[in-house]
Enzyme design. Sequence first.
Site, short mmCIF file in Angstrom:
data_model
loop_
_atom_site.label_atom_id
_atom_site.label_comp_id
_atom_site.label_asym_id
_atom_site.label_seq_id
_atom_site.Cartn_x
_atom_site.Cartn_y
_atom_site.Cartn_z
CG HIS C 78 -1.59 1.29 1.51
ND1 HIS C 78 -2.66 1.76 0.78
CD2 HIS C 78 -1.35 2.23 2.45
CE1 HIS C 78 -3.03 2.95 1.25
NE2 HIS C 78 -2.27 3.25 2.27
CG ASP C 107 7.10 17.84 -26.26
OD1 ASP C 107 7.45 17.28 -25.17
OD2 ASP C 107 6.23 17.36 -26.98
CD1 TRP C 143 6.29 3.62 4.02
CD2 TRP C 143 7.70 4.21 2.38
NE1 TRP C 143 6.72 4.90 4.27
CE2 TRP C 143 7.59 5.29 3.29
CE3 TRP C 143 8.55 4.35 1.27
CZ2 TRP C 143 8.27 6.49 3.12
CZ3 TRP C 143 9.23 5.56 1.10
CH2 TRP C 143 9.09 6.60 2.03
CB SER C 171 10.78 6.08 -13.94
OG SER C 171 9.71 6.92 -14.27
CB SER C 172 11.98 9.44 -10.07
OG SER C 172 10.80 8.82 -9.66
CG HIS C 255 12.58 14.83 5.72
ND1 HIS C 255 11.48 14.49 6.47
CD2 HIS C 255 12.43 16.11 5.35
CE1 HIS C 255 10.70 15.56 6.58
NE2 HIS C 255 11.26 16.55 5.92
CD GLU C 257 9.76 10.20 -2.40
OE1 GLU C 257 10.68 10.59 -3.15
OE2 GLU C 257 8.65 9.82 -2.83
CE1 TYR C 259 10.59 18.07 4.35
CE2 TYR C 259 8.70 19.47 3.91
CZ TYR C 259 9.55 18.87 4.81
OH TYR C 259 9.37 19.04 6.14
CB SER C 270 0.28 29.02 -5.65
OG SER C 270 0.96 28.81 -4.44
CG HIS C 304 12.32 14.55 11.45
ND1 HIS C 304 12.41 15.70 10.71
CD2 HIS C 304 11.53 13.73 10.73
CE1 HIS C 304 11.73 15.57 9.59
NE2 HIS C 304 11.19 14.38 9.56
CG HIS C 305 11.91 10.20 9.35
ND1 HIS C 305 10.57 10.19 9.03
CD2 HIS C 305 12.45 11.22 8.65
CE1 HIS C 305 10.33 11.15 8.14
NE2 HIS C 305 11.46 11.79 7.89
CB THR C 330 5.61 25.05 6.12
OG1 THR C 330 6.82 24.34 5.90
CG2 THR C 330 4.46 24.25 5.53
CE LYS C 333 4.51 27.25 -0.86
NZ LYS C 333 5.07 28.23 -1.78
NE ARG C 452 3.93 3.53 10.81
CZ ARG C 452 4.70 4.18 9.94
NH1 ARG C 452 5.60 5.04 10.39
NH2 ARG C 452 4.58 4.02 8.65
#
Lengths: 382, 185, 527
Positions: C78, C107, C143, C171-172, C255, C257, C259, C270, C304-305, C330, C333, C452
């Site tokens: 998932h 293009d 994951w 790909s990314s 991390h 990732e 963002y 926006s 922080h993880h 943040t 914004k 979890r």
Amino acid sequence: MTFKLLENLNRKIIFPLLVLASPLVKADWFALNMTRGITDISNEVFELHMLIFWICVVIGVLVFGVMFYSMWAHTKKKNPVPAKFHENHKLEIAWTIIPFLILIAMAVPASKTLVKIYDDEAGDINIQVTGYQWKWQYRYLEDGVSFFANLSTDLDEIYNLVPKGENYLQEVDEMVVIPAGKKVRFLITANDVIHSWWMPAFAIKQDAIPGFVNTAWTVVDQPGIYRGKCTELCGKNHGFMPIVVKVVEQAEYDEWVFNKKQEAIKLAELTTKEWSTAELNERGEGIYEVNCVACHQTEGQGIAGIFPALAGSEIALNNKEKHIEILMEGVQGAAMNSFDYLSEVELAAVITYTRQAWGNAENGDGEIVIPKDIVDYKEPKI
Amino acid sequence: MNKGSKKTLTKLIIAVPLMFAFGFALVPLYDVFCEVTGLNGKVFQSEHTESLVIDDGRSISLQFISTNNENMPWTFQPSKEVMKIETGKYHTATFFVKNTTNKKMVAQAVPSVAPSNAAAHLKKLECFCFEQQELLPGEEATLPVKLLVSNELPSNIKNIILSYTIFDITDYNDESLAHHETGME
Amino acid sequence: MSAVIENHHEDHHHGPAKGITRWLYTTNHKDIGTLYLWFSFAMFLIGGAMAMVIRAELFQPGMQIVEPEFYNQMITLHGLIMIFGGVMPAFVGLANWLVPMMIGAPDMALPRMNNLSFWILPFAFFILLSSLFMEGGAPNFGWTFYAPLSTTYAPPSVTFFIFSVHIMGASSIMGAINVVVTIMNMRAPGVGLMKMPLFVWSWLITAYLLIAVMPVLAGAVTMMLMDIHFGTSFFNAAGGGDPVLFQHIFWFFGHPEVYIMILPAFGIVSHIIETFSRKQLFGYSSMVWAMLSIAILSFVVWAHHMFTVGLPLAAEIFFMWATMLIAVPTGVKVFNWVATMFRGSITFETPMLFALAFVVLFTIGGLSGLMLAIVPADFQYHDTYFVVAHFHYVLVPGAIFSIMAAVYYWIPKWTGNMYDERLGKLHFWLSFTGVNVTFFPQHFIGLAGMPRRYPDYALQFADWNMVSSVGAFLFGFSQLLFLFIVLKTVMGGKKATAQVWEGAKGLEWSVASPAPYHTFSTPPKID
């Protein structure tokens, strides 16, 4: 085939429905917030959590307040001509600096609490906690007490065959007992994969990493039972290896340690000691003199017609299993009672002695009995 | 494609393997960082500890923990679980180890020190964890750790825990297994 | 701003091919954008189905539906599918469709690499999903695949997992390179960096992040592969390695990732708030600086993880302060979006509803993130449902709502048809309700003590779990309505004008709806 079908039907549909119908005993709509816990540190952590929470609520109310007001007052209908402003450097600086100051106001008390938590000096008691797939092992370093703690909830409860008990998934077969008022230090590691030891009531959570030791400490003044959980995915039964800590007064703790040591000594004697025949004989002779000599006589000759001779007896010579059985069960219809109240060591010793003495060793198979044989005899065979 | 695009493309294409290499560089960097700061409880072999020897060190206690990884069957325990030692002096601690199986086996002991900021001050001159340990079936050994705790140890630390986990690495050592005598299956 | 009228004869030469080969061989950014978007929708539904299995099992205490081993496979897949198959490809699809048009380019810079970037994705996910049928089952280690659970103790399918991740990463990276080269070199004259639409800015920054960190992920999984198959010991203490090293490397990628998964959302929101407030976005340059700050800070907060891993005090303090700092840009914004709406002339079409919900609900997710940054409190939150609530708030009513908002907003441009406004609003309200009923109670059960990645739980968590599951089913089934709406719009609907929305600004609104197959073959004149 039909049986399987019925079994599945029961397991997956009927019983769950029944369970659903019954009131969920400990389900709790008001389990909304973190626990205060039971220690100074856990209370400090709770206060910190509430402080940050309320600051966030205020920020949210302010920001959403302005936003919702705008969504009401500045619709195209109410405000058909939009304003033209699209920047304001002073405002940008203000709403950069003010949040920054608020964050400092949060970070400072948080840092103070963190420093306290890290101040893990020696404990009065040090317990090594080792995570296994899927149970915890505890070793009290000072006292040498050591045991495993497994989930004790029945599989039948988990698979919805019987109603769930009050402490469903939160009960174990061996609790970690610690004394109130003393500093307890936990040395946390793992045997296989990464686990994590969490006691919400003490605000302790440290990962259990194979090959490394992490430390945590607590002082609990209030006796009671506190429940914790594994908090790092560790394989299939990650959700099934809880922790239960029982805090008791010092005297009760000392007694518990003593009992545990006794158990340990017993078990150690029984299963790991390599008994030499000489040792067993020596012990056995002493036991024989106290318990057996009255009937079976000093030279094992018994009394003809009344008490069987042990010297030269077929059982004592060639049938170790039957020999053990007789001591453990007694003999029906005879004066020979069961002697299973003797310790395993004593039983092993006396049986060995009677298999060896009076020429039995040379004339028979010479097999001795060790305490482990008695333990094995006692184990229910599945 | 215009010139500017080619330049950007080239720079980015170079950046990708550079970042991949950076990921791998994190591995030794991590160890260097740990060694320099003594963080994460890692301790490496120390030399030139003579300068740390002093007469009037303070008394601290050293606790030993032994753990067997997975199903490692050896008997493994510290000869003494707690030792009272003085900073600035050499001490030797020993661990008892026995191969209780009927096969030759090789073990690796991995140390860990708590609290982690004590690790930088715990100097090990000799340690059975520096080498692999091979034991024949039934063989026992008493393995030494010669260490010195520097007096620079922060004064609030009065107790250090030195833990060893032994891992079975016999299968990683096919070479040595090939040398054992026949009949010792 | 005037646009150049497309030349008809060019269409005859270079119009789209016919049949399936059109889609296999296309190098057209609009086609590739469409491919990415449909692919991500399919993955969203598949990942969503797994979520339904998870929430069905958690509907009540006890094991009713699946075994714990399979449950762990569900949660792992998932996460992987939603992140790498859902959110990221959707944003790439939007980038493909919109970036060239927004900057007046014909293009993307590398159209053939663009095609390759897309087509390796279905291949990668085919491999990943087929692992469900392999012996030992699919990956079951979360994951975040921490070692040694994902190395020594992993099922055989882990090798296919690693292969699949390598392909997704490739790909990314290729997509990101394409975006950067395009934006940096193909802007029409007059489209200066500080004049670019914010969506373009958000993707420029995101693309740099991708190029920086996806190779590190590739490194991490390569090290895993080596530990598993080639006898190395990167993460194995016995060989001198360290399981915690894995976490450092993974989160150094992980991390940034997250963002990567939110910055394009910021860009989309926006645009939409500006349009439906009929008022110029407040603080354009602050918005750009805020996104840049967030991106740069994202590199120094990874631990922080890992607050419970046994980091030294100095590290915990550093990472706590650095993490809290991200709240500043943040917050800027969020304030700017509110200031944009303030004293505007707001209407509430479906895109605006999703964008406004984003602002509120993403902020809630961000605030729970701030709580998580506080280390002593995190000792009680870490690895509980409080974390699950936090990241689902920022990802679902965050990233996913922004994607839905973008679809509603731009689909008239893509298809030439207006979507059904009534159905769109219905989809919004069902999703809004569903998402909150699902995830808000998860804050409670996390705080109350439920960890979890648990397939079963103690009785005090039963009530809110049941509520959460009901919400999940509601949200899940509402997405079928979304599918219907999208299909219906593709097939037909009220014809859209070029402008589509009264307040819309940007080059994409200067071309016809549907946008011609080739736009801006000659650069537009910007005044």
